[in-house]
Design a protein around this motif. Structure first.
Motif, short mmCIF file in Angstrom:
data_model
loop_
_atom_site.label_atom_id
_atom_site.label_comp_id
_atom_site.label_asym_id
_atom_site.label_seq_id
_atom_site.Cartn_x
_atom_site.Cartn_y
_atom_site.Cartn_z
N UNK A 88 28.77 36.99 36.19
CA UNK A 88 28.60 35.97 35.55
C UNK A 88 28.53 34.73 36.24
N UNK A 89 27.71 33.77 36.06
CA UNK A 89 27.56 32.58 36.82
C UNK A 89 28.46 31.28 35.90
N UNK A 90 29.08 31.63 34.79
CA UNK A 90 30.10 30.60 34.12
C UNK A 90 31.05 30.35 34.62
N UNK A 118 38.76 32.66 34.72
CA UNK A 118 39.47 33.66 33.91
C UNK A 118 39.42 35.06 34.56
N UNK A 119 38.43 35.49 34.91
CA UNK A 119 38.31 36.78 35.71
C UNK A 119 39.30 36.76 36.84
N UNK A 120 39.39 35.78 37.64
CA UNK A 120 39.97 35.75 38.80
C UNK A 120 41.60 35.72 38.22
N UNK A 121 42.04 34.89 37.60
CA UNK A 121 43.31 34.64 36.89
C UNK A 121 43.85 36.22 36.47
N UNK A 122 42.82 36.90 35.33
CA UNK A 122 43.25 38.18 34.99
C UNK A 122 43.46 39.18 36.29
N UNK A 123 42.42 39.10 37.27
CA UNK A 123 42.65 39.94 38.19
C UNK A 123 43.76 39.89 39.12
N UNK A 147 34.96 37.40 39.87
CA UNK A 147 35.08 36.06 39.61
C UNK A 147 34.36 35.18 40.54
N UNK A 148 34.00 35.64 41.90
CA UNK A 148 33.28 35.26 42.75
C UNK A 148 33.78 33.76 43.24
N UNK A 149 35.11 33.65 43.39
CA UNK A 149 35.86 32.45 43.64
C UNK A 149 36.43 32.69 45.13
N UNK A 150 36.19 33.75 45.67
CA UNK A 150 36.61 34.30 46.95
C UNK A 150 37.56 35.72 46.76
#
Length: 218
Positions: A102-104, A110-115, A33-36
């Protein structure tokens, strides 16, 4: 007819292994997710920028170092502790093979929330199997016992330290790191209640049925 203990063991072992595998997959989703990343994964990312080793391999090495720190604290590992140290990292590496970069932005959210959801559910499975704490949790509870400081204070101090070191080494710290810190406790508590499945005639872990987690697997 199998004894209650035998039936419980048949449930607990798969619960432990599935929980550990999903924990690694949850880590992979959060990192992608690359949000942290989560605090200890920030440290792993930072180390990975300086060593030619996979994320999973570094996770195993860090877990081993943390377990060595149990010795002066006189903490006793369980089979779940050892399997946590050995299996979560490779499971994360499997996750990285399955989950694309992904850069989207919306997809990263969504990736972060799933993770985060998968990781919390995996924690409920893993801790609910009662095979011993994870290496990082045992370090936290051991320091709590030795120093007499509150669990929340020990955990906060440890995670601030590893985030700082990981960030200085190049790990990804962001809003996701903050969101993880705020949300993971309540979500893990929810899933611990969900996965504390009892067989007929089996009692709850605590007499009052309180399953509040003091720690989170890691």
């Amino acid at each position: 007819m199998r004894s209650l203990a035998g039936r419980r063991m048949l449930r607990r072992v798969p619960q432990l292994l599935i929980g550990l595998f999903l924990y690694g997959i949850g880590i992979a989703f959060i990192v992608r997710g690359m949000l942290g990343a989560a605090p200890w994964d920030v440290l792993t990312q930072g180390i990975a920028t300086h060593l030619p080793l996979s994320f999973g391999t570094i996770t195993i090495v860090v877990s081993g170092i943390v377990l060595l720190m149990w010795i002066p604290l006189r903490q006793k590992p369980g089979i779940g502790t050892v399997l946590n140290a050995l299996l979560v990292g490779p499971a994360a590496d499997v996750g990285f093979l399955m989950i694309p970069e992904t850069d989207v932005l919306w997809l990263r959210v969504i990736f972060f929330a799933i993770g985060l959801t998968v990781l919390a559910a995996a924690t409920g499975l893993y801790i609910g199997s009662h095979f011993g704490p994870g290496p990082r949790d045992g370090l936290m509870t051991g320091l709590h016992r030795v120093t007499g400081r509150p669990i929340w204070l020990v955990r906060t101090a440890l995670e601030v330290l590893v985030v700082l070191v990981g960030w200085l080494l190049g790990g990804n710290v962001g809003l996701g790191t903050v969101a993880f810190a705020l949300l993971v406790g309540p979500m893990c508590q929810f899933f611990m209640r969900v996965f504390e499945v009892r067989l007929p005639g089996e009692r709850l872990t605590r007499p009052d049925g309180d399953l509040r987690p003091d720690t989170v697997a890691g």
